[in-house]
Design an enzyme around this catalytic site. Structure first.
Site, PDB file in Angstrom:
ATOM      1  N   LYS A   4       0.515  -1.116   0.273  1.00 12.92           N
ATOM      2  CA  LYS A   4      -0.368   0.149  -0.033  1.00 12.92           C
ATOM      3  C   LYS A   4       0.994   1.122   0.324  1.00 12.92           C
ATOM      4  O   LYS A   4       1.651   1.327   1.294  1.00 12.92           O
ATOM      5  CB  LYS A   4      -0.474  -0.469   1.304  1.00 12.92           C
ATOM      6  N   ASP A  26      -3.004   9.741   3.843  1.00 12.29           N
ATOM      7  CA  ASP A  26      -4.642   9.441   3.839  1.00 12.29           C
ATOM      8  C   ASP A  26      -5.223  10.613   5.064  1.00 12.29           C
ATOM      9  O   ASP A  26      -4.954  10.285   6.004  1.00 12.29           O
ATOM     10  CB  ASP A  26      -4.027   8.088   4.243  1.00 12.29           C
ATOM     11  N   LYS A  46     -10.180  12.459   8.348  1.00 13.90           N
ATOM     12  CA  LYS A  46     -10.401  12.047   9.531  1.00 13.90           C
ATOM     13  C   LYS A  46     -10.490  13.335   9.876  1.00 13.90           C
ATOM     14  O   LYS A  46     -10.135  13.903   9.975  1.00 13.90           O
ATOM     15  CB  LYS A  46      -8.746  10.980   9.194  1.00 13.90           C
ATOM     16  N   ASP A  72       1.435   6.058   6.104  1.00 17.20           N
ATOM     17  CA  ASP A  72       0.169   5.061   5.205  1.00 17.20           C
ATOM     18  C   ASP A  72       0.722   4.751   3.932  1.00 17.20           C
ATOM     19  O   ASP A  72       0.010   3.907   2.954  1.00 17.20           O
ATOM     20  CB  ASP A  72      -0.811   5.687   5.091  1.00 17.20           C
ATOM     21  N   ASP A  80     -12.655   6.914   3.638  1.00 19.87           N
ATOM     22  CA  ASP A  80     -11.213   5.791   4.061  1.00 19.87           C
ATOM     23  C   ASP A  80     -10.803   4.832   3.901  1.00 19.87           C
ATOM     24  O   ASP A  80      -9.885   4.662   4.573  1.00 19.87           O
ATOM     25  CB  ASP A  80     -11.379   6.865   5.779  1.00 19.87           C
ATOM     26  N   GLU A 139      -9.839   3.483   1.219  1.00 22.79           N
ATOM     27  CA  GLU A 139      -8.379   3.152   0.363  1.00 22.79           C
ATOM     28  C   GLU A 139      -7.942   2.374   0.044  1.00 22.79           C
ATOM     29  O   GLU A 139      -7.540   2.350  -0.560  1.00 22.79           O
ATOM     30  CB  GLU A 139      -8.197   5.005  -0.031  1.00 22.79           C
ATOM     31  N   ARG A 160      -7.966  -0.482   0.327  1.00 20.28           N
ATOM     32  CA  ARG A 160      -8.076  -2.120   0.029  1.00 20.28           C
ATOM     33  C   ARG A 160      -8.350  -2.006  -1.727  1.00 20.28           C
ATOM     34  O   ARG A 160      -8.387  -2.775  -1.872  1.00 20.28           O
ATOM     35  CB  ARG A 160      -9.224  -2.419   0.787  1.00 20.28           C
TER      36      ARG A 160
HETATM   37  N1  BES Z   1      -4.837   3.846   6.433  1.00 25.76           N
HETATM   38  C1  BES Z   1      -5.750   3.590   7.366  1.00 25.76           C
HETATM   39  C2  BES Z   1      -5.366   2.905   8.731  1.00 25.76           C
HETATM   40  C3  BES Z   1      -4.809   2.872  10.104  1.00 25.76           C
HETATM   41  C4  BES Z   1      -5.019   3.569  11.215  1.00 25.76           C
HETATM   42  C5  BES Z   1      -3.580   3.088   9.918  1.00 25.76           C
HETATM   43  C6  BES Z   1      -4.748   3.972  11.830  1.00 25.76           C
HETATM   44  C7  BES Z   1      -2.594   3.395  11.084  1.00 25.76           C
HETATM   45  C8  BES Z   1      -2.789   3.265  11.787  1.00 25.76           C
HETATM   46  C9  BES Z   1      -7.002   3.050   6.563  1.00 25.76           C
HETATM   47  O1  BES Z   1      -6.768   3.423   5.221  1.00 25.76           O
HETATM   48  C10 BES Z   1      -7.996   3.954   7.084  1.00 25.76           C
HETATM   49  O2  BES Z   1      -8.624   4.839   7.102  1.00 25.76           O
HETATM   50  N2  BES Z   1      -9.261   2.616   7.561  1.00 25.76           N
HETATM   51  C11 BES Z   1     -10.536   2.984   7.940  1.00 25.76           C
HETATM   52  C12 BES Z   1     -11.060   1.916   7.667  1.00 25.76           C
HETATM   53  C13 BES Z   1     -12.890   2.282   7.985  1.00 25.76           C
HETATM   54  C14 BES Z   1     -12.894   3.778   7.372  1.00 25.76           C
HETATM   55  C15 BES Z   1     -13.692   0.869   7.265  1.00 25.76           C
HETATM   56  C16 BES Z   1     -10.097   2.358   9.541  1.00 25.76           C
HETATM   57  O3  BES Z   1      -9.618   2.077  10.508  1.00 25.76           O
HETATM   58  O4  BES Z   1     -10.300   3.562   9.655  1.00 25.76           O
HETATM   59 ZN    ZN Z   2      -5.388   4.607   4.743  1.00 27.67          ZN
HETATM   60 MN    MN Z   3      -7.982   5.489   5.229  1.00 26.44          MN
END
Ligand code: BES
Ligand code: ZN
Ligand code: MN
Length: 523
Positions: free
Chosen positions: A286, A291, A298, A309, A368, A370, A372
């Site tokens: 990734k 992000d 966020k 990220d 968010d 993104e 996947r």
């Molecule tokens: N990059 C984030 C995941 C992340 C969160 C990495 C905290 C490191 C620390 C990812 O893109 C994300 O935002 N995931 C969301 C998914 C949700 C919207 C289903 C998440 O984990 O909140």
């Molecule tokens: Zn992310």
């Molecule tokens: Mn995200």
């Protein structure tokens, strides 16, 4: 304008010039160095290292008797050498716990912890006495990795204060003199040095702010690192990404004024010939250089962390470099989709539907989620390049951090034999992982009324539904997914790991490429 780093030459891979670690076969008294680090086991008597106590003027026995130093893991005890027959001037004992529990994983941490501890001493030459339970070469590789990891410098943009210490000249000392053992140990030290240098390069990339490391700059630096290591590199720009139909990657990129990139790396084994029908390892990382969450933005608190990220992408880039420099015996392809996730005027919005390169349609519920999306197209492309066995690495979900915390990456995938293989290699490489289930019924959470699937499955089992989304794009090939959201960045310093990027997964991915003789299961 992004700030320019003062210390670093961004044109060339900066981790390449590290001096080799010397390996000597000598007793501690004969190691020619300024400062000698000695792992010390709990219950070691003062005489465990002959003449050490006398050399310290009795300080070692005194500290043990008074329990000032007991040999518990990461305890440190420094002493001056008073015996002029010893070559070392100073000693640092590092607690190593019980001998029987001191294998490669702990020795790596001890080497990193003591390496970090001696940084402030500014000793020009530092020795490390090889002690532990297990195969000497394996321990030696772990020591070389730990010492090298301790050289990483997090504060590279500081213009004031003391310059970061110069790495000392390292020596690893083993008591054995048999030439076959010494040769194997030497080779293991070279390997460990290289692998950890590559880990440090990945940490450097993950540490870069997003205004410096845009997708284009990430691709440029990745190409330099990989090319320099002998990897074939192709950087695909927007038009090519469009031609390939990567609607998921392009969808995420729409919100940003920075164009996306797709990095493609190829390693071919020496001689360029390998049996057709043999395994081709595919590594997918990734590469979100920042992000924000996109339109599903966020909260401000802690958002600065989202510059890392792309840590999974950096791990793939740097593993490819290691794989090539170490001449892995099988072909390996690396794919890193890179983009920012921004809420610009053209950004995708909740409810939008994207068509992946694989043909599946995705209803975007939350912009968010993104990672996947871009990985879906990345996994597809790795298969186009011939990958038979897939591993992806991503800072994918906060849910994984909730489940496993900050020291263990989530491991997902299928079939179990492939997941186990990755698990064994990861744990040996010092990247702790733990398997998570992918039961079919979780797939219900990704059902869309209008498209083939949604990109989010709600809060329950968030790291699992994310992995199940990826599984849709694996074409039924053996596939493992490492969720490194908790492990890519250390929020709290540990004795062996300062605050900042960890370089997680680089060594796992690289070492995996050397284990194909063990992949004897039916996909
Ligand atoms: N990059 C984030 C995941 C992340 C969160 C990495 C905290 C490191 C620390 C990812 O893109 C994300 O935002 N995931 C969301 C998914 C949700 C919207 C289903 C998440 O984990 O909140
Ligand atoms: Zn992310
Ligand atoms: Mn995200």
């Amino acid at each position: 304008m992004p700030a320019r780093r003062i210390s670093d030459n961004t044109e060339m891979p900066s981790g390449t010039a590290a001096s080799p670690i010397t390996c000597v076969s000598a007793l501690p008294s004969a190691v020619d160095t300024d400062l000698l680090i000695i792992p010390w086991f709990e219950n070691d008597p003062p005489s465990a290292i002959p003449e050490l106590d006398a050399a310290s003027g009795g300080e070692v026995a005194r500290a043990l008797a008074s329990t000032e130093f007991t040999g518990k893991v990461f305890e440190l005890f420094a002493a001056v050498v008073v015996d002029r027959n010893w070559r070392a001037r100073r000693l640092l004992l590092v607690g190593a716990g019980p001998l029987t529990e001191c294998g490669g994983e702990l020795v790596r941490k001890l080497a990193a912890a003591s390496g970090l501890a001696v940084r402030s001493s500014r000793a020009a030459r530092v020795g490390f006495v090889l002690r532990g339970d297990g195969d000497l070469a394996e321990l030696a590789q772990a020591v070389a990795e730990g010492l090298t990891l301790s050289e990483f410098n997090v504060g590279s943009y500081k213009t004031h204060g003391p310059a970061p210490p110069k790495a000392p000249a390292w020596t690893v000392a083993l008591a054995d003199e048999r030439s076959d053992i010494v040769d194997r140990t030497r080779a293991a030290i070279v390997r460990g040095r290289l692998l950890a240098e590559c880990s440090n390069l990945a940490r450097e990339l993950a540490n870069e702010p997003s205004n410096a490391l845009t997708p284009r700059e990430f691709a440029r630096r990745a190409a330099a690192l990989a090319t320099d290591g002998g990897v074939k590199v192709e950087i695909l720009e927007e038009t090519r990404i469009e031609q390939l139909g990567m609607g998921l990657l392009l969808g995420v990129a729409r919100g940003s004024s920075e164009p996306p990139r797709l990095m493609v790396f190829r390693h071919e084994p020496a001689g360029g010939r390998y049996p057709p029908g043999g395994p081709v390892l595919g590594l997918i990382g990734k590469g979100i250089t920042f992000d924000t969450g996109g339109i599903s933005i966020k909260p401000a608190d802690g958002m600065e962390r989202m510059k890392d990220d792309m840590a999974g992408g950096a791990a793939v880039v740097c593993a490819m470099r290691a794989i090539s420099l170490l001449q892995a015996p099988i072909p390996v392809v690396g794919v890193v989709p890179a983009t920012e996730n921004m809420p610009g005027g053209h950004a995708i919005k909740p409810g939008d539907i994207l068509t992946s390169a694989a043909g599946k349609t995705v209803e975007v519920i939350n912009t968010d989620a993104e990672g996947r999306l871009i990985l879906g197209d990345g996994l597809w492309y790795a298969q186009q390049l011939g990958a038979t066995h897939l591993v992806d690495v991503a800072t994918l979900t906060g849910a994984c951090v909730v489940a496993l915390g900050k020291s263990t990456s989530g491991l997902f995938g299928t079939p179990p034999e492939w997941v186990d293989q990755v698990r064994r290699v990861a744990n040996r490489a010092g990247d702790r992982v733990w398997p998570m289930p992918l039961f079919d019924d979780y797939r219900e959470q990704l059902k869309s009324d209008i498209a083939d699937l949604t990109n989010t499955g709600g809060r329950p089992a968030g790291s699992i539904t994310a992995a199940l989304f990826l599984k849709e794009f694996t074409g039924g090939r053996p596939w493992a997914h490492l969720d490194i959201a908790g492990t890519a960045w250390a929020e709290e310093p540990r004795p062996y790991l300062p605050k900042g990027p960890s370089g997680v997964a680089v060594r796992t991915l690289a070492e995996l490429a050397f284990t194909s003789s063990e992949w004897n299961f039916r996909p």
